[in-house]
Design a protein around this motif. Structure first.
Motif, PDB file in Angstrom:
ATOM      1  N   ASN A   6       0.814  -1.228   0.000  1.00 24.64           N
ATOM      2  CA  ASN A   6       0.000   0.000   0.000  1.00 24.64           C
ATOM      3  C   ASN A   6       0.842   1.271   0.000  1.00 24.64           C
ATOM      4  O   ASN A   6       0.326   2.371   0.177  1.00 24.64           O
ATOM      5  N   GLN A   7       2.161   1.101  -0.185  1.00 25.94           N
ATOM      6  CA  GLN A   7       3.078   2.230  -0.316  1.00 25.94           C
ATOM      7  C   GLN A   7       2.949   3.235   0.833  1.00 25.94           C
ATOM      8  O   GLN A   7       2.977   4.452   0.630  1.00 25.94           O
ATOM      9  N   ASP A   8       2.837   2.727   2.068  1.00 32.01           N
ATOM     10  CA  ASP A   8       2.720   3.616   3.231  1.00 32.01           C
ATOM     11  C   ASP A   8       4.037   3.721   4.008  1.00 32.01           C
ATOM     12  O   ASP A   8       4.077   4.266   5.112  1.00 32.01           O
ATOM     13  N   SER A   9       5.114   3.160   3.416  1.00 29.96           N
ATOM     14  CA  SER A   9       6.449   3.199   4.039  1.00 29.96           C
ATOM     15  C   SER A   9       6.484   2.463   5.374  1.00 29.96           C
ATOM     16  O   SER A   9       7.362   2.708   6.204  1.00 29.96           O
ATOM     17  N   LYS A  10       5.542   1.570   5.595  1.00 30.89           N
ATOM     18  CA  LYS A  10       5.533   0.705   6.773  1.00 30.89           C
ATOM     19  C   LYS A  10       5.378  -0.733   6.286  1.00 30.89           C
ATOM     20  O   LYS A  10       4.722  -0.989   5.278  1.00 30.89           O
ATOM     21  N   MET A  11       5.977  -1.683   7.046  1.00 27.54           N
ATOM     22  CA  MET A  11       5.970  -3.077   6.622  1.00 27.54           C
ATOM     23  C   MET A  11       5.325  -3.956   7.682  1.00 27.54           C
ATOM     24  O   MET A  11       5.788  -4.028   8.830  1.00 27.54           O
ATOM     25  N   SER A  12       4.230  -4.609   7.290  1.00 30.17           N
ATOM     26  CA  SER A  12       3.616  -5.619   8.152  1.00 30.17           C
ATOM     27  C   SER A  12       4.403  -6.918   8.020  1.00 30.17           C
ATOM     28  O   SER A  12       5.242  -7.068   7.124  1.00 30.17           O
ATOM     29  N   PHE A  13       4.109  -7.891   8.885  1.00 30.35           N
ATOM     30  CA  PHE A  13       4.799  -9.172   8.785  1.00 30.35           C
ATOM     31  C   PHE A  13       4.484  -9.858   7.454  1.00 30.35           C
ATOM     32  O   PHE A  13       5.347 -10.485   6.845  1.00 30.35           O
ATOM     33  N   LYS A  14       3.247  -9.709   6.982  1.00 30.42           N
ATOM     34  CA  LYS A  14       2.871 -10.284   5.689  1.00 30.42           C
ATOM     35  C   LYS A  14       3.713  -9.679   4.566  1.00 30.42           C
ATOM     36  O   LYS A  14       4.178 -10.374   3.660  1.00 30.42           O
ATOM     37  N   GLU A  46       3.354  -4.191  15.640  1.00 36.87           N
ATOM     38  CA  GLU A  46       3.190  -5.119  14.512  1.00 36.87           C
ATOM     39  C   GLU A  46       3.483  -4.460  13.166  1.00 36.87           C
ATOM     40  O   GLU A  46       3.011  -4.905  12.128  1.00 36.87           O
ATOM     41  N   TRP A  47       4.251  -3.347  13.192  1.00 40.81           N
ATOM     42  CA  TRP A  47       4.700  -2.700  11.958  1.00 40.81           C
ATOM     43  C   TRP A  47       6.189  -2.377  12.102  1.00 40.81           C
ATOM     44  O   TRP A  47       6.665  -2.099  13.203  1.00 40.81           O
ATOM     45  N   LEU A  48       6.892  -2.428  10.973  1.00 43.21           N
ATOM     46  CA  LEU A  48       8.258  -1.902  10.949  1.00 43.21           C
ATOM     47  C   LEU A  48       8.252  -0.632  10.126  1.00 43.21           C
ATOM     48  O   LEU A  48       7.661  -0.591   9.035  1.00 43.21           O
ATOM     49  N   GLU A  49       8.898   0.408  10.638  1.00 34.86           N
ATOM     50  CA  GLU A  49       8.991   1.645   9.873  1.00 34.86           C
ATOM     51  C   GLU A  49      10.297   2.348  10.218  1.00 34.86           C
ATOM     52  O   GLU A  49      10.853   2.173  11.313  1.00 34.86           O
ATOM     53  N   GLY A  50      10.786   3.165   9.249  1.00 33.17           N
ATOM     54  CA  GLY A  50      11.985   3.954   9.481  1.00 33.17           C
ATOM     55  C   GLY A  50      13.168   3.121   9.944  1.00 33.17           C
ATOM     56  O   GLY A  50      13.581   2.147   9.275  1.00 33.17           O
ATOM     57  N   PRO A  51      13.754   3.473  11.116  1.00 34.58           N
ATOM     58  CA  PRO A  51      14.938   2.762  11.628  1.00 34.58           C
ATOM     59  C   PRO A  51      14.695   1.271  11.848  1.00 34.58           C
ATOM     60  O   PRO A  51      15.623   0.471  11.752  1.00 34.58           O
ATOM     61  N   GLU A  52      13.448   0.890  12.140  1.00 31.18           N
ATOM     62  CA  GLU A  52      13.146  -0.530  12.356  1.00 31.18           C
ATOM     63  C   GLU A  52      13.333  -1.332  11.067  1.00 31.18           C
ATOM     64  O   GLU A  52      13.834  -2.460  11.088  1.00 31.18           O
ATOM     65  N   SER A 109       8.661  -0.519  18.544  1.00 32.53           N
ATOM     66  CA  SER A 109       7.426   0.133  18.993  1.00 32.53           C
ATOM     67  C   SER A 109       6.345  -0.875  19.369  1.00 32.53           C
ATOM     68  O   SER A 109       5.289  -0.494  19.880  1.00 32.53           O
ATOM     69  N   ASN A 110       6.588  -2.153  19.072  1.00 31.71           N
ATOM     70  CA  ASN A 110       5.671  -3.244  19.446  1.00 31.71           C
ATOM     71  C   ASN A 110       4.252  -3.016  18.917  1.00 31.71           C
ATOM     72  O   ASN A 110       3.271  -3.277  19.586  1.00 31.71           O
ATOM     73  N   SER A 152      10.210 -14.058  14.698  1.00 37.41           N
ATOM     74  CA  SER A 152      11.059 -13.658  15.826  1.00 37.41           C
ATOM     75  C   SER A 152      12.009 -12.541  15.411  1.00 37.41           C
ATOM     76  O   SER A 152      12.246 -11.594  16.176  1.00 37.41           O
ATOM     77  N   LEU A 153      12.538 -12.637  14.211  1.00 36.48           N
ATOM     78  CA  LEU A 153      13.400 -11.567  13.693  1.00 36.48           C
ATOM     79  C   LEU A 153      12.601 -10.277  13.526  1.00 36.48           C
ATOM     80  O   LEU A 153      13.074  -9.178  13.852  1.00 36.48           O
ATOM     81  N   PHE A 154      11.377 -10.416  13.009  1.00 35.32           N
ATOM     82  CA  PHE A 154      10.489  -9.264  12.834  1.00 35.32           C
ATOM     83  C   PHE A 154      10.237  -8.583  14.187  1.00 35.32           C
ATOM     84  O   PHE A 154      10.333  -7.361  14.329  1.00 35.32           O
ATOM     85  N   LYS A 155       9.918  -9.368  15.227  1.00 36.56           N
ATOM     86  CA  LYS A 155       9.583  -8.808  16.543  1.00 36.56           C
ATOM     87  C   LYS A 155      10.802  -8.167  17.214  1.00 36.56           C
ATOM     88  O   LYS A 155      10.682  -7.180  17.939  1.00 36.56           O
ATOM     89  N   GLU A 156      11.989  -8.730  16.977  1.00 33.96           N
ATOM     90  CA  GLU A 156      13.196  -8.131  17.543  1.00 33.96           C
ATOM     91  C   GLU A 156      13.415  -6.713  17.010  1.00 33.96           C
ATOM     92  O   GLU A 156      13.950  -5.856  17.712  1.00 33.96           O
TER      93      GLU A 156
END
Length: 740
Positions: free
Chosen positions: A143-151, A182-188, A179-180, A171-175
């Motif tokens: 969805n081009q929102d610059s955030k990544m779900s686990f999917k 369920e999204w990775l963004e920016g530095p994450e 911000s806990n 487990s790698l995703f959660k590490e």
């Protein structure tokens, strides 16, 4: 790519409507636009195709030519000013892309922009993988929102060719999900990518030498270089490496190398598999032509099969771009007094002889300055032979060799250095062999008649010694053309060195006859090839333009081992590997045992093993999918090491496969080979998919002479079956060569 501020690149990112030109009637306007990755160009198609068929990659471009410099634009681009036209020529078999821009300035933007992108790619180190991974990251962000779900992360992993266990991936995703939420963004996201791009095998090597302080001092780096087998390693050289590759300024000032600097060095050209010095012309180029392997093409004019494929001057341009130094011209009578080139008595298309000679003039010395040999198969009458001689003289001018060099030793051929920038003609001199009807026989026909005689099917041939073959002397100008390459028959070489060698005579042999001589005359054939040139060509039965194994011919010192350059396969991989060294100039000095007139070397009986070649296959990185159209397909890679040399050395060994991981598979397996004639050995590294159904269906390969392999920990850039770079796909190995 670090070029987003460049105006030419920004214009390419916006896109241009360019006219694609295929013929006089097929000229369509299409949108072309550089992708954000800076590595590929998207183009519009009328008929929807798979996504991969709507792009081409910058790394697959062989050349960009301005104006009407392609066969297509010369024939069909007359309605467009040359200043508005450009041609994108690709590596491999992909056809040229002939384009016309709306304005000259827009054409120049694409010419300049593509040149900058190609230069940037060439300069990229293997540490610059963020560009590659960010391209897939952008595609996986649905969805081009610059955030990544686990999917989306799982989708990214499949795109980069790794099927990671769900529990481990999560487990790698959660590490990284600080911000806990369920999204990775920016530095994450960057942290996740850093973990994904981690190279534990390189870290292990670094820690082995760096000790507890986790930095390499100059003496510690020197110890690593000495263990690598680096010739002449010194403290000064170690200091120079630190100043070149270390990224941390503080460490650099204290002459220390961190892990990042060490990885930069290992993954730089200096840490590559070929000896860096061998990528330039490093061999003695002042020996006679007969002392070199010479890159040679068969039926050069063909772009496909020998039955109904098209003939094209572009095939000559591509051959020269691959370092070819001997090209073939099959010359036949054409309309209007103009000889043509095509595969006689077939449905292949025809091209003008003069157009081919113009292509030789314009492109023969673009890559290499060393001499080009035109191997002419002459089927023309005297009138059109005169036209051929006229075109050779008027088009090539001073490039054409028409008389012996003043400084030449009469008992040996001149050297590549003496003939720089010159064109030699290979053809018949007096007396010319003729068939029963009195027509002059070409070299290939003559050799075939010899084979008919061997099978008991040949008839007597009349020879007219009083009538001159034009290659011996031009009918119009009376100036000789076949000066150093007189075509002559070779039946069985003399068993000992001839007291007076005939260096200017060249024999043309079919692969069958060459194999017969190798089998029956072994050492005598090698001695013959120490003084005179021999050309070998594929059997006429190879209608699909298949190739034979060139290694057999090189083992016996044959110089002009001609292959169908348009046909990919392991044979062309070997040819590319043989001529990859020495600056890719198309000339490679033969081993000493093949240059001595009194040599006792016999490839069938090379003696006991003299060298142990050990290779530890460690890891690979970022391997491509075999089937890019199946997003869920994952490679199960294994590595095969092939040894090509004298028959006793030929061998093949492979690692186990690593299931479901083309991103960073690890093997850690050691393969070993005992070699009797290492100076002739080519090593072919092949990365295969365990599920591949064909030997030619490999992931990537790289071929190089054993003598040019650099010892120690090395990375290998993999190539596609068409010879294009698969960067950033690499193989990481440890090489050890022990000579007894």
């Amino acid at each position: 790519m670090g070029l987003t501020e460049d105006e030419d690149v920004r214009a390419m990112l916006r896109g241009s409507r360019l006219c694609k030109i295929r013929s006089r009637t097929w000229q369509k306007e299409r949108l072309y636009r550089l992708q954000e990755d800076g590595l590929s160009v998207w183009f519009q198609r009328r008929i929807p195709r798979a996504p991969s068929q709507h792009i081409f990659f910058v790394q697959h471009i062989e050349a960009v030519r301005e104006g009407h410099q392609s066969e297509g634009l010369r024939r069909f681009g007359g309605a467009f000013e040359p200043s508005r036209c450009l041609t994108i020529a690709f590596k491999g078999r992909r056809k040229n892309l002939d384009l016309a821009a709306p304005t000259a300035e827009e054409a120049q933007r694409w010419v300049r922009g593509l040149a900058k992108l190609r230069a940037r790619l060439d300069a990229m180190s293997q540490r610059d993988t963020h560009t590659w991974i960010h391209f897939y990251l952008h595609r996986a962000d649905s969805n081009q929102d610059s955030k990544m779900s686990f999917k989306e992360i799982k989708n990214l992993l499949r795109m980069v060719n790794v099927d990671m266990n769900d529990m481990y991936a999560y487990s790698l995703f959660k590490e990284c999900d600080r911000s806990n939420n369920e999204w990775l963004e920016g530095p994450e996201i960057e942290e996740f990518l850093q973990r994904l791009l981690k190279r534990p095998e390189l870290e292990e090597i670094f820690h082995r030498y760096s000790g507890e302080d986790r930095v390499l001092s100059t003496p510690e780096l020197l110890e690593f270089l000495e263990d690598q087998g680096e010739d002449g390693a010194t403290l000064a050289h170690a200091q120079q490496l630190i100043h070149t590759y270390e990224l941390n300024e503080t460490a650099k000032q204290h002459e220390l190398m961190t892990l990042d600097g060490f990885m930069m060095y290992l993954l730089s050209p200096e840490g590559g598999c070929p000896e860096p010095a061998h990528t330039c012309v490093f061999q003695d180029m002042n020996q006679p032509l007969a002392h070199y392997f010479i890159s040679s093409s068969h039926n050069t004019y063909l772009t496909d099969s020998q039955i109904g494929g098209p003939s094209s001057t572009e095939a000559y341009v591509r051959a020269f771009a691959q370092g070819c130094r001997c090209v073939e011209l099959d010359c036949w009578e054409g309309p209007g007094g103009e000889p043509v080139i095509y595969h006689g008595h077939t449905l292949t298309s025809k091209i003008l002889f003069r157009d081919v000679i113009q292509a030789v003039r314009d492109h023969a010395f673009t890559l290499s300055p060393y001499p080009v040999i035109l191997s002419l198969e002459n089927h023309c009458g005297l009138e059109q032979q005169a036209a051929m001689a006229r075109h050779l003289h008027t088009i090539l001018g001073d490039m054409l060799v028409t008389q012996l060099l003043d400084s030449q030793n009469p008992e040996e051929l001149p050297s590549p250095e003496q003939l720089k920038g010159r064109v030699l003609v290979k053809g018949k001199r007096l007396p010319a062999a003729r068939n029963e009807d009195g027509r002059i026989l070409s070299d290939r026909e003559e050799d075939n008649e010899d084979e008919d005689e061997e099978r008991g099917g040949g008839g007597p041939r009349a020879e007219a010694a009083g009538e001159r073959a034009w290659l011996g002397q031009s009918p119009r100008s009376c100036r000789p053309l076949a000066v150093y390459c007189w075509a002559s028959r070779l039946r069985t070489p003399a068993p000992c060195p001839q007291p007076r060698p005939q260096p200017c005579q060249v024999s043309s042999l079919s692969e069958r006859k060459a194999k017969k001589l190798i089998r029956e005359a072994g050492n005598s054939f090698i001695r013959h090839n120490a003084c005179q040139l021999t050309r070998v060509y594929p059997l006429g039965l190879r209608m699909n333009s298949a190739n034979y194994n060139p290694q057999e011919m090189w083992n016996s010192g044959c110089q002009l081992v001609a292959l169908n350059f348009q046909t990919p396969g392991y044979e062309m991989d070997l040819n590319a590997g043989r001529f990859l060294i020495n600056g890719q100039c198309g000339y490679v000095l033969k081993p000493a045992c093949l240059r001595q007139r009194d040599t006792t070397f016999d490839p069938e009986c090379p003696g006991p093993p003299r060298t142990t070649f050990t290779i530890q296959v460690l890891t690979a990185q970022q391997l491509p999918k075999l089937n890019a159209e199946k997003p869920n397909s994952i490679v199960d890679p294994l590595v095969r090491i092939e040894i090509h040399g004298v028959p006793a050395d030929c061998a093949c060994k492979e690692t186990n496969c690593v299931p479901n991981n083309g991103f960073n598979p690890r093997w850690g397996q050691t393969l070993q080979f005992q070699l009797r004639a290492p100076e002739l050995v080519l090593v072919r590294f092949v990365v295969e998919d365990y599920d591949a159904t064909s030997p030619n269906d490999f992931v990537g390969q790289f071929t190089l002479p054993l003598s040019s392999l650099k010892q120690g920990y090395r990375h290998i850039h993999l190539l596609s079956k068409d010879g294009a770079s698969l960067s950033p796909a690499t193989l990481f190995v440890h090489i050890c060569i022990q000579r007894s």
